[in-house]
Design an enzyme around this catalytic site. Structure first.
Site, PDB file in Angstrom:
ATOM      1  N   LYS A  99       5.073 -15.087   1.904  1.00  0.00           N
ATOM      2  CA  LYS A  99       4.024 -15.736   1.126  1.00  0.00           C
ATOM      3  C   LYS A  99       4.482 -15.845  -0.313  1.00  0.00           C
ATOM      4  CE  LYS A  99       2.734 -13.186  -1.512  1.00  0.00           C
ATOM      5  NZ  LYS A  99       3.468 -12.480  -2.639  1.00  0.00           N
ATOM      6  N   TYR A 183      -3.504 -12.913  -2.481  1.00  0.00           N
ATOM      7  CA  TYR A 183      -4.109 -11.874  -1.625  1.00  0.00           C
ATOM      8  C   TYR A 183      -5.629 -11.920  -1.706  1.00  0.00           C
ATOM      9  CZ  TYR A 183       0.462  -9.801  -0.770  1.00  0.00           C
ATOM     10  OH  TYR A 183       1.757  -9.593  -0.379  1.00  0.00           O
TER      11      TYR A 183
END
Ligand code: NAD
Length: 333
Positions: A99, A183
């Protein structure tokens, strides 16, 4: 049979991942790719990877001839994720990519198309989905344990050290949002099971701080979901924080830290009482992530966090940046 992984990019996170194969049941480390010969030798010797299975970026495409490699795991700076994912797919390999999936929606689409055309699987390194406290939070939110969810608050940040690719937009694609704020965003999506339809954001960056010449420091964003849930999220590169709270009509569920590598702690408030909740952690989230993808390949199933998940986050990230830049709400179709 254990699934063979090649790691591309031998930086800090790759070093952690390499150490986690020891905890895996279905995955093994079989090849290394790096531009630094010294690292290939050092990690090759440490993990018993023979010279024949060590590659430079220039000869990476030869990996197609190595039948021991099932998966290429891309752990490079964000701006290189798309190139190496596409090259790995063309070499006939499944891809795990860190990510943020890439630096734009367009790149995410190219990556998904390349893996589809090659008939190979693509998974994004959203490790929290394999972390037991996050799994319990998802389950409790879904069941309405504290009543239907109304609000999610998610805060993520760390103090960024100077002089690294993360602070250079060319390599990172953006600042704290791309790296750590993602996140907060990803948690709102997995805790609701929905994609936001409206985004509003403000950015606060001290441009005289040499770290923030090309990327943002703080960016706060508000998300509205189709069911009416609202999320308030914070992303920062100038303070350490890592938590989320799911507030329902009857109480709340809180994780702090929420998405750290370890040490998750949960508190639940319900019926006017707040209690800590502990959860057994039989296997670390990193090994869980590696073995999940190995299982998908062995059993022909789809990963829990495929490329489409990375794309969904990137669509919202682009909308957050646009909202902050244009000073207005952005609607997502
Ligand atoms: P890092 O700087 O420690 O490592 C990056 C590696 O890429 C280095 O080995 C470097 O030599 C190599 N590299 C190749 N070409 C490069 C270039 N042009 N510029 C700079 N480096 C180059 O970074 P990291 O913290 O390991 O992050 C790598 C990726 O992993 C990022 O996408 C990051 O978002 C992701 N990450 C994920 C997690 C997680 O918990 N899932 C944690 C940390 C990092």
């Amino acid at each position: 049979r254990k699934i063979g992984y090649a790691i591309v990019g031998l930086g800090r996170y790759a070093e952690l991942i390499m150490s986690k194969f020891a905890e895996c049941d279905q995955s093994r480390l079989v090849a290394l790719v790096s531009g630094t010969p010294e690292k290939l030798t050092r990690f090759g010797e440490k993990y018993g990877i023979p010279a024949s299975h060590r590659y430079s970026y220039a000869d990476f495409d030869r990996i197609r001839d190595n039948p021991d490699v099932d998966v290429v795991y891309v752990i490079l700076p964000n701006a290189l994720h798309a190139e190496y994912t596409v090259r790995a797919a063309k070499a006939g390999k499944h891809v795990m990519c860190e990510k943020p999936m890439a630096v734009s929606v367009a790149e995410c689409r190219t990556m998904i198309a390349a893996c589809r055309a090659a008939g190979r699987k693509l998974m994004i390194g959203y490790r929290s989905r394999f972390e037991p406290y996050n799994q319990l939070a998802i389950d409790l939110a879904k069941k309405g344990f504290v009543g239907p969810t109304r609000i999610i608050t998610a805060d993520h940040g760390f103090n960024a050290q100077p002089n690294q690719w993360r602070l250079d937009r060319k390599w990172s694609g953006g600042g704290s949002l791309m790296d750590i704020g993602i996140y907060s965003l990803n948690a709102t999506r997995y805790l609701t099971g929905e994609d936001p339809v409206e985004v509003s954001a403000i950015e606060s960056t001290d441009r005289s701080d040499p770290r923030f010449a090309t990327v943002e420091d703080r960016i706060s964003f508000l998300l509205r979901f189709p069911s009416g849930i609202e999320a308030t999220c914070v992303s920062s590169y100038s303070s350490n924080h890592n938590m989320y709270r799911v507030t329902g009509t009857q109480g709340w569920i809180e994780l702090e830290p929420a998405t750290a590598y370890e040490g998750q702690a949960m508190r639940i408030r319900r019926d006017g009482r707040t209690e800590a909740q502990s959860v057994p952690v039989p296997k670390g989230q990193h090994a869980g992530q590696l073995d999940h993808f190995a299982g998908c390949i062995l059993n022909g199933t789809d990963p829990l966090v495929p490329g489409e998940e990375g794309l969904a986050d990137m669509r919202v990230i682009e909308a957050i940046y646009r909202s902050a830049r244009e000073g207005r709400r952005i609607t997502l179709g």
